[in-house]
Design an enzyme around this catalytic site. Structure first.
Site, PDB file in Angstrom:
ATOM      1  N   HIS A   1     -10.704   1.410  -2.090  1.00 53.70           N
ATOM      2  CA  HIS A   1     -10.093   2.629  -1.538  1.00 53.70           C
ATOM      3  C   HIS A   1     -10.869   3.849  -2.017  1.00 53.70           C
ATOM      4  O   HIS A   1     -10.904   4.151  -3.202  1.00 53.70           O
ATOM      5  CB  HIS A   1      -8.646   2.707  -2.010  1.00 53.70           C
ATOM      6  CG  HIS A   1      -7.749   3.538  -1.136  1.00 53.70           C
ATOM      7  ND1 HIS A   1      -8.097   4.795  -0.677  1.00 53.70           N
ATOM      8  CD2 HIS A   1      -6.518   3.294  -0.635  1.00 53.70           C
ATOM      9  CE1 HIS A   1      -7.118   5.262   0.074  1.00 53.70           C
ATOM     10  NE2 HIS A   1      -6.147   4.379   0.123  1.00 53.70           N
TER      11      HIS A   1
ATOM     12  N   ARG B   1      -1.997   8.908  -5.973  1.00 47.50           N
ATOM     13  CA  ARG B   1      -2.468   9.425  -4.688  1.00 47.50           C
ATOM     14  C   ARG B   1      -3.980   9.236  -4.573  1.00 47.50           C
ATOM     15  O   ARG B   1      -4.757   9.742  -5.404  1.00 47.50           O
ATOM     16  CB  ARG B   1      -2.121  10.908  -4.627  1.00 47.50           C
ATOM     17  CG  ARG B   1      -2.386  11.560  -3.311  1.00 47.50           C
ATOM     18  CD  ARG B   1      -1.887  12.998  -3.368  1.00 47.50           C
ATOM     19  NE  ARG B   1      -1.876  13.608  -2.070  1.00 47.50           N
ATOM     20  CZ  ARG B   1      -1.277  14.762  -1.797  1.00 47.50           C
ATOM     21  NH1 ARG B   1      -0.625  15.399  -2.756  1.00 47.50           N
ATOM     22  NH2 ARG B   1      -1.311  15.271  -0.593  1.00 47.50           N
ATOM     23  N   ALA B   2      -4.406   8.539  -3.518  1.00 46.24           N
ATOM     24  CA  ALA B   2      -5.819   8.145  -3.427  1.00 46.24           C
ATOM     25  C   ALA B   2      -6.742   9.348  -3.229  1.00 46.24           C
ATOM     26  O   ALA B   2      -7.809   9.423  -3.837  1.00 46.24           O
ATOM     27  CB  ALA B   2      -5.996   7.150  -2.287  1.00 46.24           C
ATOM     28  N   SER B   3      -6.335  10.275  -2.400  1.00 44.39           N
ATOM     29  CA  SER B   3      -7.229  11.405  -2.112  1.00 44.39           C
ATOM     30  C   SER B   3      -7.404  12.296  -3.338  1.00 44.39           C
ATOM     31  O   SER B   3      -8.353  13.076  -3.415  1.00 44.39           O
ATOM     32  CB  SER B   3      -6.699  12.229  -0.940  1.00 44.39           C
ATOM     33  OG  SER B   3      -5.448  12.804  -1.266  1.00 44.39           O
TER      34      SER B   3
ATOM     35  N   TYR C   1     -12.389   7.434   5.388  1.00 48.20           N
ATOM     36  CA  TYR C   1     -11.678   6.215   4.990  1.00 48.20           C
ATOM     37  C   TYR C   1     -12.084   5.030   5.873  1.00 48.20           C
ATOM     38  O   TYR C   1     -12.354   3.939   5.387  1.00 48.20           O
ATOM     39  CB  TYR C   1     -10.157   6.410   5.089  1.00 48.20           C
ATOM     40  CG  TYR C   1      -9.521   7.111   3.902  1.00 48.20           C
ATOM     41  CD1 TYR C   1     -10.287   7.811   2.973  1.00 48.20           C
ATOM     42  CD2 TYR C   1      -8.144   7.071   3.718  1.00 48.20           C
ATOM     43  CE1 TYR C   1      -9.682   8.454   1.894  1.00 48.20           C
ATOM     44  CE2 TYR C   1      -7.537   7.713   2.638  1.00 48.20           C
ATOM     45  CZ  TYR C   1      -8.312   8.410   1.730  1.00 48.20           C
ATOM     46  OH  TYR C   1      -7.705   9.041   0.669  1.00 48.20           O
TER      47      TYR C   1
ATOM     48  N   ARG D   1       1.978  11.109   8.783  1.00 42.96           N
ATOM     49  CA  ARG D   1       3.434  11.244   8.742  1.00 42.96           C
ATOM     50  C   ARG D   1       3.928  11.721  10.097  1.00 42.96           C
ATOM     51  O   ARG D   1       3.162  12.183  10.922  1.00 42.96           O
ATOM     52  CB  ARG D   1       3.838  12.239   7.653  1.00 42.96           C
ATOM     53  CG  ARG D   1       3.293  11.833   6.291  1.00 42.96           C
ATOM     54  CD  ARG D   1       3.692  12.787   5.173  1.00 42.96           C
ATOM     55  NE  ARG D   1       2.794  12.627   4.037  1.00 42.96           N
ATOM     56  CZ  ARG D   1       2.944  13.200   2.850  1.00 42.96           C
ATOM     57  NH1 ARG D   1       3.979  13.982   2.631  1.00 42.96           N
ATOM     58  NH2 ARG D   1       2.081  13.009   1.893  1.00 42.96           N
TER      59      ARG D   1
ATOM     60  N   GLU E   1       1.507   2.467   3.847  1.00 44.15           N
ATOM     61  CA  GLU E   1       0.945   3.684   3.260  1.00 44.15           C
ATOM     62  C   GLU E   1       1.834   4.901   3.523  1.00 44.15           C
ATOM     63  O   GLU E   1       1.361   6.015   3.648  1.00 44.15           O
ATOM     64  CB  GLU E   1      -0.489   3.955   3.752  1.00 44.15           C
ATOM     65  CG  GLU E   1      -1.278   4.812   2.766  1.00 44.15           C
ATOM     66  CD  GLU E   1      -2.759   4.967   3.107  1.00 44.15           C
ATOM     67  OE1 GLU E   1      -3.167   4.631   4.219  1.00 44.15           O
ATOM     68  OE2 GLU E   1      -3.504   5.433   2.216  1.00 44.15           O
TER      69      GLU E   1
ATOM     70  N   HIS F   1       0.833  -1.210   0.000  1.00 46.75           N
ATOM     71  CA  HIS F   1       0.000   0.000   0.000  1.00 46.75           C
ATOM     72  C   HIS F   1       0.869   1.262   0.000  1.00 46.75           C
ATOM     73  O   HIS F   1       1.267   1.761   1.048  1.00 46.75           O
ATOM     74  CB  HIS F   1      -0.910  -0.023   1.241  1.00 46.75           C
ATOM     75  CG  HIS F   1      -1.988   1.017   1.236  1.00 46.75           C
ATOM     76  ND1 HIS F   1      -3.052   0.977   2.109  1.00 46.75           N
ATOM     77  CD2 HIS F   1      -2.177   2.125   0.481  1.00 46.75           C
ATOM     78  CE1 HIS F   1      -3.851   2.014   1.887  1.00 46.75           C
ATOM     79  NE2 HIS F   1      -3.330   2.730   0.902  1.00 46.75           N
TER      80      HIS F   1
HETATM   81 ZN    ZN Z   1      -4.160   4.536   0.579  1.00 48.30          ZN
END
Ligand code: ZN
Length: 334
Positions: A177, A70-72, A193, A287, A281, A6
């Site tokens: 996702h 990038r998922a978002s 999410y 982070r 991820e 991921h």
């Molecule tokens: Zn993700």
């Protein structure tokens, strides 16, 4: 060998975001952006990767990352089907460029040009292009392309069948996702999410749709949201409602994107080891370092090292399960 299932390209050079901004502005009457690929050089890609994901891979001893856009930013709710297709093909082509520059470190996973209220056929075509022509090994499927309004067909609906059938034919799994929450009721990486992860497992359970797709494999990210914690609830409900708990969910897998030791311990204590894949991820939503431990929140390998599992189980979690779920990885692991 350690395979991170991921990872997203969250550190894209500025040309990517600028192209998207121009595309969105064009929807409001602005000039249409350049029709070619993103204005991004290979050197810019190298800089963004070597200072980001590649550096962290090396620090943490991760050998390979399954790498997707990038998922978002998938943003399926933006514009129409053409908007989504134009954006998605470029994003997938960019992932391919990264993986070609670093073939030993990154393996490509696609996003799909989904768009609310439109046919899934564009997504099937793009999936075939990515797998057959570009060597992608997996795909991110967004079960709620409305961005948090939940008004589309649920996973049990026949709407999804052409996609499920193509995924089985191509032998690629899908990570379920979602993307940015357009609905301000949700915080994207927190409430949206994790509620999505939970929701899709329950849809699989209550509809039993995977029993009609005998080789379909799905991965639920973020440790499965609330699923492992409430495993007993779902088992108990299944008895009461007449749902086939095992048969409906046995090909659903979970990653280890859970950012504290008790969470990982619970996940591994509840879900069979062969259904959990190492994932972090990084560099993602969480982070930075945990001030108590001094380690990165998303340094999930540390939790796996401390978990009460056998050496053989740990090897499965790190790589064997990923090879099983993503069989096309074999082409990259010679
Ligand atoms: Zn993700």
């Amino acid at each position: 060998m350690i395979i991170d299932c991921h990872g997203h390209y969250t550190t894209t050079p500025p040309g990517v975001g600028a192209w998207r901004d121009a595309q969105v502005a064009a929807l409001g009457g602005g000039p249409v952006p350049d029709g070619g690929r993103f204005p991004v050089t290979d050197d810019e890609i190298r800089e963004s990767i070597e200072g980001g994901q590649l550096r962290v891979q090396r620090e943490r001893g991760i050998d390979l990352t399954l790498f997707s856009p990038r998922a978002s930013w998938m943003g399926h709710q933006v514009g129409d089907a053409t908007t989504s297709l134009d954006w998605t093909t470029r994003q997938n082509d960019l992932i391919k460029r990264v993986c070609d520059l670093y073939p030993a470190n990154f393996v490509p996973v696609a996003q799909l040009p989904q768009s609310p209220g439109t046919s899934i056929e564009n997504s099937v075509r793009e999936l075939r292009r990515c797998v057959d022509e570009l060597g992608f090994v997996g795909v991110n499927v967004n079960p709620d392309p409305t961005g948090g309004y939940w008004t589309g067909p649920d996973l049990g609906d026949r709407y999804w069948w052409p996609l499920w059938e193509a995924m089985q034919e191509l032998d690629v799994p899908g990570m379920l996702h979602v993307s940015q929450a357009e609905n301000p009721f949700f915080q994207t990486t927190g409430s949206y999410y994790l509620s999505a992860d939970t929701t899709f497992f329950v849809q699989a359970l209550s509809t039993g749709f995977m029993k009609d797709q005998p080789n379909l494999r799905l991965v639920i990210p973020h440790g499965g949201g609330a699923i492992p914690f409430h495993w007993g609830r779902f088992q108990g409900m299944s008895v009461r409602e007449g749902w086939d708990f095992e048969g409906s969910t046995e090909r659903i897998f979970f990653d280890t994107c859970v950012y504290h030791q008790p969470g990982i311990d619970l996940l591994l204590g509840v879900v069979p080891t062969e259904r959990v894949l190492f994932g972090s991820e990084m560099l993602g939503a969480v982070r930075g370092d945990n001030p108590t431990t001094g380690s990165g929140w998303d340094d999930t390998g540390k939790y796996l090292e401390a978990a009460n599992v056998t050496t053989e189980q740990r090897e499965r979690l790190y790589s064997a399960n990923a090879r099983t779920v993503y069989p096309r990885l074999a082409a990259y692991l010679t």
